[in-house]
Design a protein around this motif. Structure first.
Motif, mmCIF file in Angstrom:
data_model
loop_
_atom_site.group_PDB
_atom_site.id
_atom_site.type_symbol
_atom_site.label_atom_id
_atom_site.label_comp_id
_atom_site.label_asym_id
_atom_site.label_seq_id
_atom_site.Cartn_x
_atom_site.Cartn_y
_atom_site.Cartn_z
ATOM 1 N N GLU A 15 1.550 4.462 6.567
ATOM 2 C CA GLU A 15 0.424 4.111 7.432
ATOM 3 C C GLU A 15 -0.897 3.951 6.684
ATOM 4 O OE1 GLU A 15 0.821 3.577 10.720
ATOM 5 O OE2 GLU A 15 2.964 3.998 10.581
ATOM 6 N N GLY A 16 -0.993 4.530 5.490
ATOM 7 C CA GLY A 16 -2.247 4.460 4.735
ATOM 8 C C GLY A 16 -3.230 5.550 5.098
ATOM 9 N N ASP A 144 -12.848 2.126 1.164
ATOM 10 C CA ASP A 144 -13.562 2.909 0.160
ATOM 11 C C ASP A 144 -13.526 2.248 -1.215
ATOM 12 O OD1 ASP A 144 -14.427 4.810 1.928
ATOM 13 O OD2 ASP A 144 -12.797 6.221 1.527
ATOM 14 N N ASN A 145 -12.525 1.412 -1.454
ATOM 15 C CA ASN A 145 -12.438 0.710 -2.729
ATOM 16 C C ASN A 145 -13.609 -0.241 -2.953
ATOM 17 O OD1 ASN A 145 -10.772 0.309 -5.100
ATOM 18 N ND2 ASN A 145 -10.465 -1.775 -4.380
ATOM 19 N N VAL A 180 -2.732 -1.332 7.217
ATOM 20 C CA VAL A 180 -3.496 -2.428 6.622
ATOM 21 C C VAL A 180 -3.711 -2.222 5.125
ATOM 22 C CG1 VAL A 180 -5.699 -3.688 6.708
ATOM 23 C CG2 VAL A 180 -4.591 -2.970 8.817
ATOM 24 N N SER A 181 -3.597 -0.988 4.647
ATOM 25 C CA SER A 181 -3.769 -0.724 3.215
ATOM 26 C C SER A 181 -2.792 -1.553 2.373
ATOM 27 C CB SER A 181 -3.576 0.768 2.924
ATOM 28 O OG SER A 181 -2.282 1.194 3.315
ATOM 29 N N LYS A 182 -1.688 -1.967 2.975
ATOM 30 C CA LYS A 182 -0.698 -2.774 2.253
ATOM 31 C C LYS A 182 -1.240 -4.147 1.864
ATOM 32 C CE LYS A 182 2.977 -0.469 4.844
ATOM 33 N NZ LYS A 182 4.001 -0.619 5.909
ATOM 34 N N LEU A 183 -2.320 -4.592 2.525
ATOM 35 C CA LEU A 183 -2.912 -5.897 2.209
ATOM 36 C C LEU A 183 -3.782 -5.849 0.966
ATOM 37 C CD1 LEU A 183 -4.011 -7.033 5.808
ATOM 38 C CD2 LEU A 183 -1.905 -7.623 4.561
ATOM 39 N N GLY A 184 -4.085 -4.645 0.480
ATOM 40 C CA GLY A 184 -4.959 -4.516 -0.675
ATOM 41 C C GLY A 184 -6.422 -4.703 -0.316
ATOM 42 N N MET A 219 -6.975 9.321 3.338
ATOM 43 C CA MET A 219 -6.930 7.855 3.421
ATOM 44 C C MET A 219 -6.703 7.209 2.063
ATOM 45 S SD MET A 219 -9.951 6.887 6.135
ATOM 46 C CE MET A 219 -11.170 7.891 5.271
ATOM 47 N N ASN A 220 -5.872 6.184 2.069
ATOM 48 C CA ASN A 220 -5.714 5.288 0.937
ATOM 49 C C ASN A 220 -7.038 4.545 0.716
ATOM 50 O OD1 ASN A 220 -5.004 2.494 -0.226
ATOM 51 N ND2 ASN A 220 -3.057 3.571 -0.432
ATOM 52 N N LYS A 221 -7.321 4.167 -0.528
ATOM 53 C CA LYS A 221 -8.594 3.508 -0.811
ATOM 54 C C LYS A 221 -8.692 2.113 -0.186
ATOM 55 C CE LYS A 221 -7.250 1.657 -5.388
ATOM 56 N NZ LYS A 221 -7.601 1.688 -6.835
ATOM 57 N N TYR A 222 -7.563 1.567 0.294
ATOM 58 C CA TYR A 222 -7.569 0.258 0.954
ATOM 59 C C TYR A 222 -7.488 0.358 2.480
ATOM 60 C CZ TYR A 222 -6.483 -1.526 -3.741
ATOM 61 O OH TYR A 222 -6.523 -1.830 -5.080
ATOM 62 N N THR A 223 -7.528 1.553 3.024
ATOM 63 C CA THR A 223 -7.423 1.724 4.475
ATOM 64 C C THR A 223 -8.754 1.427 5.154
ATOM 65 O OG1 THR A 223 -5.700 3.408 4.237
ATOM 66 C CG2 THR A 223 -6.917 3.363 6.321
#
Length: 295
Positions: A15-16, A144-145, A180-184, A219-223
């Protein structure tokens, strides 16, 4: 080590994001709250001596006093962030064992505290008082990225967001976009702050990330995530921390990251608060080169 379950790790990876419940105890958080109360009191008394506030609101609780003082003089919030006032209790908390046990489940045992970290005091807001909450009271959709330097693209930098009071829909918790983090990385722009370009904002139903005191939103940095309005009558205090693998680029090389856990190089651990403060003072004295925002 308590850490995370396999199911929680899979949820985060899929899920990110993850809301990890009851990671921290009152004993973990109270030293930080006590320190913030002392800092609020110090600032209030200084402003009182200058005639900028007339009521110290000494009997108000941690959840309410800052808002009462801010209403009299917004100056009390100036430079009130982790890396501005550099409190010892916050420094010790950055290496809290209960927190790092969770971090280790996702990043391994060689851990560095990332220098991108914040203290947030989300103030109550009522319709009609102002046109709208300002950027830091209601942060728009972003990843956050977007506020890291390009050299850290390969670094796994994970955000650990934790409230010091219950973060609910009423007090202004976050919303996150699952998967959505999977989209980068999505393109961002500066618009009173850093936000995802509207054309790239995915059409995904967001999740309301309510989080009790003692729990953590990871959270993943792409979330993509955003803040929501605090419509309660208390201040929603929170800490926004990040960690990455020891030796990896931090995304903010002009600021000091430091080792908080290591089985291979324990001598690298930073435990001296005065050294931490010195490192930040040196960073302030150096001139930052270029923009860190990928807009």
């Amino acid at each position: 080590m308590k850490g995370l379950t396999i199911e929680q790790i899979i949820h985060y990876q899929t899920e990110g994001y993850l809301i990890a419940e009851d990671v921290l105890t009152e004993e973990d958080l109270q030293p930080v709250i006590n320190e913030l109360e002392r800092e609020i009191d110090r600032r209030a008394r200084a402003l009182y001596a200058e005639g900028k506030i007339s009521d110290l609101h000494e009997d108000e609780s941690f959840e309410r006093r800052f808002a009462r003082l801010y209403a009299q003089c917004p100056e009390i919030g100036k430079g009130f962030d982790i890396n501005d006032y550099l409190g010892e209790a916050v420094f010790r908390f950055l290496a809290n064992d209960h927190l790092l046990d969770v971090v280790e489940c996702l990043l391994g045992s060689e851990l560095s505290c990332n220098p991108i970290q914040h203290l947030r005091a989300k103030l109550p807001w009522k319709p009609g008082k102002d046109d709208k909450p300002d950027y830091f009271q209601n942060v728009p959709w972003h990843q956050d990225n977007a506020v890291t330097s390009a050299d850290s693209e390969a670094s796994e930098i994970i955000t650990f967001w934790l409230p010091l009071v219950n973060a609910t829909a009423e007090t202004g918790c976050m919303e996150v976009m699952p998967e959505v983090s999977k989209l980068g990385y999505l393109k961002h722009r500066s618009e009173g702050g850093t936000t995802i370009v509207p054309e790239q904002l995915p059409h995904v139903q967001p999740i309301l990330a309510e989080c009790r005191k003692g729990s953590i939103v990871i959270m993943n940095k792409y979330t993509p995530h955003r803040g929501t309005t605090n419509t309660s009558d208390i201040v929603r205090w929170s800490l926004d921390l990040r960690y990455h693998k020891l030796g990896a680029p931090s995304g903010r090389s002009i600021h000091p990251s430091f080792a908080v856990r290591s089985t291979k190089q324990p001598e690298q651990l930073l435990t001296d608060v005065d050294e931490w403060r010195r490192l930040w003072q040196e960073a302030r004295n150096r001139r930052a080169e270029g923009s860190l925002h990928r807009v």
